[in-house]
Scaffold this motif. Structure first.
Motif, PDB file in Angstrom:
ATOM      1  N   ILE A 112       2.506   1.229   5.913  1.00 16.76           N
ATOM      2  CA  ILE A 112       1.457   0.584   5.102  1.00 16.76           C
ATOM      3  C   ILE A 112       0.068   0.753   5.718  1.00 16.76           C
ATOM      4  O   ILE A 112      -0.812  -0.072   5.516  1.00 16.76           O
ATOM      5  N   VAL A 113      -0.128   1.842   6.483  1.00 14.34           N
ATOM      6  CA  VAL A 113      -1.481   2.153   6.955  1.00 14.34           C
ATOM      7  C   VAL A 113      -2.368   2.405   5.733  1.00 14.34           C
ATOM      8  O   VAL A 113      -1.867   2.730   4.646  1.00 14.34           O
ATOM      9  N   TRP A 119      -4.094   4.761   4.610  1.00 15.60           N
ATOM     10  CA  TRP A 119      -3.971   6.045   3.923  1.00 15.60           C
ATOM     11  C   TRP A 119      -2.518   6.324   3.492  1.00 15.60           C
ATOM     12  O   TRP A 119      -2.220   7.387   2.981  1.00 15.60           O
ATOM     13  N   GLY A 120      -1.636   5.350   3.682  1.00 18.57           N
ATOM     14  CA  GLY A 120      -0.246   5.515   3.283  1.00 18.57           C
ATOM     15  C   GLY A 120      -0.053   5.278   1.796  1.00 18.57           C
ATOM     16  O   GLY A 120      -0.836   4.579   1.139  1.00 18.57           O
ATOM     17  N   GLY A 121       1.023   5.853   1.254  1.00 19.70           N
ATOM     18  CA  GLY A 121       1.295   5.760  -0.169  1.00 19.70           C
ATOM     19  C   GLY A 121       1.439   4.344  -0.699  1.00 19.70           C
ATOM     20  O   GLY A 121       0.815   3.996  -1.711  1.00 19.70           O
ATOM     21  N   PRO A 122       2.241   3.470  -0.067  1.00 20.78           N
ATOM     22  CA  PRO A 122       2.413   2.110  -0.587  1.00 20.78           C
ATOM     23  C   PRO A 122       1.106   1.329  -0.680  1.00 20.78           C
ATOM     24  O   PRO A 122       0.861   0.630  -1.669  1.00 20.78           O
ATOM     25  N   THR A 123       0.267   1.428   0.346  1.00 20.68           N
ATOM     26  CA  THR A 123      -0.993   0.682   0.356  1.00 20.68           C
ATOM     27  C   THR A 123      -1.927   1.173  -0.742  1.00 20.68           C
ATOM     28  O   THR A 123      -2.586   0.370  -1.415  1.00 20.68           O
ATOM     29  N   MET A 124      -1.972   2.476  -0.935  1.00 20.99           N
ATOM     30  CA  MET A 124      -2.829   3.018  -1.992  1.00 20.99           C
ATOM     31  C   MET A 124      -2.314   2.609  -3.367  1.00 20.99           C
ATOM     32  O   MET A 124      -3.093   2.289  -4.266  1.00 20.99           O
ATOM     33  N   ARG A 125      -0.988   2.600  -3.545  1.00 20.64           N
ATOM     34  CA  ARG A 125      -0.413   2.160  -4.818  1.00 20.64           C
ATOM     35  C   ARG A 125      -0.751   0.689  -5.081  1.00 20.64           C
ATOM     36  O   ARG A 125      -1.190   0.314  -6.168  1.00 20.64           O
ATOM     37  N   ALA A 126      -0.521  -0.157  -4.063  1.00 14.90           N
ATOM     38  CA  ALA A 126      -0.758  -1.593  -4.218  1.00 14.90           C
ATOM     39  C   ALA A 126      -2.232  -1.886  -4.470  1.00 14.90           C
ATOM     40  O   ALA A 126      -2.579  -2.734  -5.305  1.00 14.90           O
ATOM     41  N   ASP A 140     -10.154  -2.854   2.284  1.00  9.07           N
ATOM     42  CA  ASP A 140     -10.246  -4.316   2.166  1.00  9.07           C
ATOM     43  C   ASP A 140      -8.861  -4.955   2.153  1.00  9.07           C
ATOM     44  O   ASP A 140      -8.642  -6.003   2.770  1.00  9.07           O
ATOM     45  N   LEU A 141      -7.926  -4.333   1.450  1.00 11.54           N
ATOM     46  CA  LEU A 141      -6.560  -4.858   1.396  1.00 11.54           C
ATOM     47  C   LEU A 141      -5.912  -4.831   2.771  1.00 11.54           C
ATOM     48  O   LEU A 141      -5.258  -5.796   3.182  1.00 11.54           O
ATOM     49  N   TYR A 142      -6.128  -3.734   3.501  1.00  9.12           N
ATOM     50  CA  TYR A 142      -5.519  -3.627   4.842  1.00  9.12           C
ATOM     51  C   TYR A 142      -6.130  -4.638   5.805  1.00  9.12           C
ATOM     52  O   TYR A 142      -5.420  -5.234   6.627  1.00  9.12           O
ATOM     53  N   SER A 143      -7.428  -4.835   5.717  1.00  8.96           N
ATOM     54  CA  SER A 143      -8.075  -5.846   6.559  1.00  8.96           C
ATOM     55  C   SER A 143      -7.516  -7.238   6.257  1.00  8.96           C
ATOM     56  O   SER A 143      -7.313  -8.050   7.165  1.00  8.96           O
TER      57      SER A 143
END
Length: 430
Positions: A153-154, A156-163, A173-176
């Motif tokens: 879920i970095v 630049w990872g697929g799941p984070t970009m999808r979410a 912002d989501l990762y922070s």
């Protein structure tokens, strides 16, 4: 009706895989086709589903064939032996040092956000080491699951970009926002490794004998003295560097090129090259057949609409009183849901529904996305719907059923612990 057929299909599939009643290709081909016929789809429609599913698996299958062949070749000629001997001597009898090395290597290997790359780097390097320690092969993939979940879920990872796309927020912002939860994941990656080690000790370790270790070390010393060893080492390091670099070359083509070079250098005669290709290809054949079978499975459940129907049904059957907290209660089951739905359907089909349900109660889309990112990430490395998992299975030479049976008892509790800890830290609202 479509959702019911989908749930029955997934339940039967999981049981069949875990119990090993039939081989995985038979299950992945036969069961979805039966389900599609029961759902009322005709031969022409099913043919279209199969075609689209196979296309989605083509690049992964090519990657698998050439990567497994390459690493099997490197293992045969003793490329990894000096590293194995060094690590085992340094670690001595400390199994946790080896476990920590696996975890740290996985963190680095998964920096590019690619699950396939992670398995390709970690599994060939550490499989001989854990065998020497007496661990089962399933334990290696179970250890990898912890740091894999963190790095999956970095930003630049697929799941984070999808979410982030579904929640309509910036990826950074989501990762922070989820960072405190990520810290929990990092801690749990080491806890998971400790528990796997403990599980193997309780099961009974079967380490290699002193004679076997001495023979392997002698062979590796012999391999080190040839110029081919240093060439193979340089070739492998360059190949791994290209996996991390942002190049226009497809991932599988890097392995194809390296494999061709390795064959020519190590086996100059054409007759020997052909013999080696046949030998190495046999190792990859079973899992390649499984991969294409999974393509049929994914094509059918996606094309028929079963995935979307299941996602909607899951939400509709829950009590109305649960609506304000639906994201939290659903997250308790995010691991099996990820295993059933797969990454795309989980984030593109289920997540928007949950966001819509809890929005009237003041729960932000970002909070819902964070909830599922932090908990479902543990389901990705054990999902039969994720192609990269089969790369790890092939390299470790185990079945998807054995992997699920072994690793699920570790990753699902870790997901629930992450949910509770992130709620206490204020990342996930109840």
């Amino acid at each position: 009706m479509l959702a019911l057929i989908g749930f029955v299909l997934m339940a039967v599939l999981m049981v069949v895989l875990i119990k090993s009643w039939v081989s995985p290709p038979v299950a992945f081909i036969g069961l979805p086709l039966i389900a599609a016929v029961i759902a009322g789809f005709g031969a022409e429609e099913i043919g279209g589903f199969i075609g689209s599913g196979l296309k989605s698996m083509l690049s992964t299958a090519v990657l698998f064939v050439f990567s497994l062949s390459y690493f099997t070749l490197m293992d045969e000629i003793g490329l990894f032996d000096p590293v194995i001997n060094f690590l085992t001597k340094k670690a001595g009898k400390s199994r946790m040092m080896i476990v920590a090395a696996i975890i740290l290597t996985t963190f680095v290997a998964h920096l590019d956000g690619s699950g396939a790359t992670t398995f390709l780097i970690v599994a060939p390097a550490f499989l001989p080491i854990i065998k020497r320690l007496g661990f089962r092969k399933e334990a290696l993939l179970a250890i990898i699951c912890g740091p894999y979940a963190v790095m999956n879920i970095v930003p630049w990872g697929g799941p984070t970009m999808r979410a982030a796309t579904v929640a309509e927020v910036e990826t950074g912002d989501l990762y922070s926002f989820i960072m405190p939860g990520v810290v929990v994941l990092i801690i749990l990656a080491f806890v998971n490794g400790f528990l796997v080690n403990l599980n193997e000790v309780r099961h009974g370790l079967k380490p290699e004998s002193e004679a076997e270790i001495a023979a392997e070390e002698a062979a590796s010393e012999s391999a080190k003295r040839t110029w081919k060893y240093w060439f193979n080492l340089a070739l492998t390091l360059v190949m791994l560097a290209f996996l991390f670099l942002d190049t226009p070359l497809p991932l599988y083509s890097i392995f194809m090129i390296a494999y061709a070079i390795a064959l020519v250098v190590n086996f100059p005669q054409t007759k020997t090259q052909n013999k080696k290709i046949k030998e190495l290809g046999q190792n990859a054949m079973v899992m390649t057949v499984t991969l294409f079978s999974v393509g049929i499975f994914m094509g059918v459940i996606s094309g028929t609409g079963m995935v979307d129907a299941m996602a909607t049904a899951i939400v509709n059957v829950l009590p109305a009183a649960m609506a304000p907290h639906m994201h939290w209660f659903m997250a308790l089951f995010s691991v099996p849901l990820m295993m059933i739905l797969g990454t795309d359907a989980f984030y593109y089909a289920l997540l928007p529904i949950i966001i819509g349900v809890v929005a009237p109660f003041g729960v932000s889309a970002q909070a819902v996305a964070a909830t599922f990112l932090l908990t479902a990430t543990f389901g990705t490395p054990v999902s039969p719907s994720v192609a990269a998992v089969y790369v790890g299975l092939g390299l470790a030479d185990i079945t998807i059923g054995d992997h699920i049976k072994y690793s699920l008892k570790f990753v699902w509790p870790m997901s629930i612990i992450t949910l509770i800890a992130s709620t206490l830290l204020g990342v996930i609202p109840f």
